[in-house]
Design a protein around this motif. Structure first.
Motif: not given
Length: 342
Positions: A61-63, A195-202, A215-219, A296-299
């Motif tokens: 994550v970005l953190d 759930m994992k961050f990577g699974d949240m969008q779906a 969280v970013e970059p998933f947002i 990456a430029s938008l997070v």
């Protein structure tokens, strides 16, 4: 090398107000007691570190950008440290690894660490010792997202709904509950689904959850590729600028390796400082988090404080007690190892 391990809000606004993340605590001993217990503040000058090869737990994550900055710029190497990364799904996953000694240091959210400390999870290895600040929230980088054109458009729409979360009883659940209550939504009426961050969008798109805490970059990825919309900013109102996460070790490791701890702290302080420059972080984010250049430029970046502050961290523990994530008060100050030079 990388290997995978897989209330009242209004009443507390004044006391918790701006929950900022960690700046500086001087005079805290190695084990949070006497000054004489503190680790050397110039380990490099005093000799070699006790353990040059260390294992560090991180999340993609970005953190944790400061870790990758410190690696790329050689800050760890300059301190005599060879750092090997273990990628975790949650910060809580580091706890058994710290007990076993599989990890020497680990990144994680403060709520998970404080909860584990209150339960004596690391009792056999001297408890938790906080060694470096990590990340502090800013607007729009700690968001609950909903489906494009979906029925969930704002905080009040979350009443009685299911929210995706990477782990229960962590910083996400804490801030979600506080901001829900601040928006007159009963947090006890919401269901949190892990759930994992990577699974949240779906999961949001297919209706498995009504919203997800990202969280970013998933947002940015979910907003760009799926048009998902902000339902609530979990770092607002009573949780504005809340301390999110940082780096810890065990009391046993800290006592046996004070020069190693001090060296790690110095390298991390440099990495944290540099991570404030997004031109440095964006290329690294593309690499370790595997996001495209435009994303990456938008997070939305949070803050990367360079030292620890007991007063600010104590506010997190107090908020945890308010929302039932701690059964009793926890004094944070004894857990902190002062950053060299602070």
């Amino acid at each position: 090398m990388t290997r995978r391990v897989g209330r009242h809000a209004r009443m507390i606004v004044g006391g918790l107000s701006v929950l900022a993340m960690l700046t500086s605590v001087a005079g805290c001993g190695l084990l949070g007691g006497k000054e004489a217990d503190a680790p050397a503040t110039s380990a490099a000058a005093d000799g070699k570190v006790e353990k040059p090869s260390i294992n560090l737990g991180v999340l993609n994550v970005l953190d944790v950008a400061s870790v990758h900055v410190a690696l790329k710029k050689g800050y760890f190497k300059d301190e005599g440290l060879d750092v090997k990364l273990t990628v975790l799904d949650t910060g809580a996953a580091s706890i058994p690894a710290l007990v076993k000694g599989d990890l020497d240091f680990s990144f994680g959210n403060w709520v998970s660490f404080f909860s584990a400390e209150a339960k004596d999870a690391l009792k056999d290895v001297g408890g938790f010792k906080l060694v470096s600040d990590g990340y502090q929230a800013k607007p729009e980088m700690f968001l609950l997202l909903g489906k494009k054109d979906g029925p969930v458009k704002g905080p009040k729409d979350l009443a009685g709904k299911t929210i995706g979360i990477n782990a229960k009883r962590n910083i996400a659940e804490l801030t979600a509950k506080a901001t829900l209550e601040a928006n007159n939504v009963d947090p006890n009426g919401v269901t949190f689904k892990e759930m994992k961050f990577g699974d949240m969008q779906a999961a949001v798109d297919n209706g498995s959850v009504d919203a997800a805490f990202m969280v970013e970059p998933f947002i940015t990825s979910a907003q760009r590729s799926a048009g998902q919309v902000t339902v609530m900013d979990a770092a607002s109102g009573p949780t504005d600028n809340i301390p999110i996460a940082g780096y810890t070790t065990s009391g046993k490791f800290a006592k046996e390796n004070p020069k190693t701890v001090a060296a790690f702290q110095r390298a991390m302080a440099k990495g944290q400082k540099d991570a404030a420059d997004r031109s440095i972080v964006e290329p690294l984010l593309q690499d370790y988090a595997k996001v495209d250049k435009e994303t990456a430029s938008l997070v939305h970046f949070g803050e990367y404080p360079t030292s620890l502050d007991a007063t600010r961290l104590q506010r997190v523990a107090t908020l945890m007690k308010t929302y039932g994530l701690l059964d009793k008060e926890l004094d944070v100050k004894p857990l902190i190892i002062a950053t060299p030079g602070s």
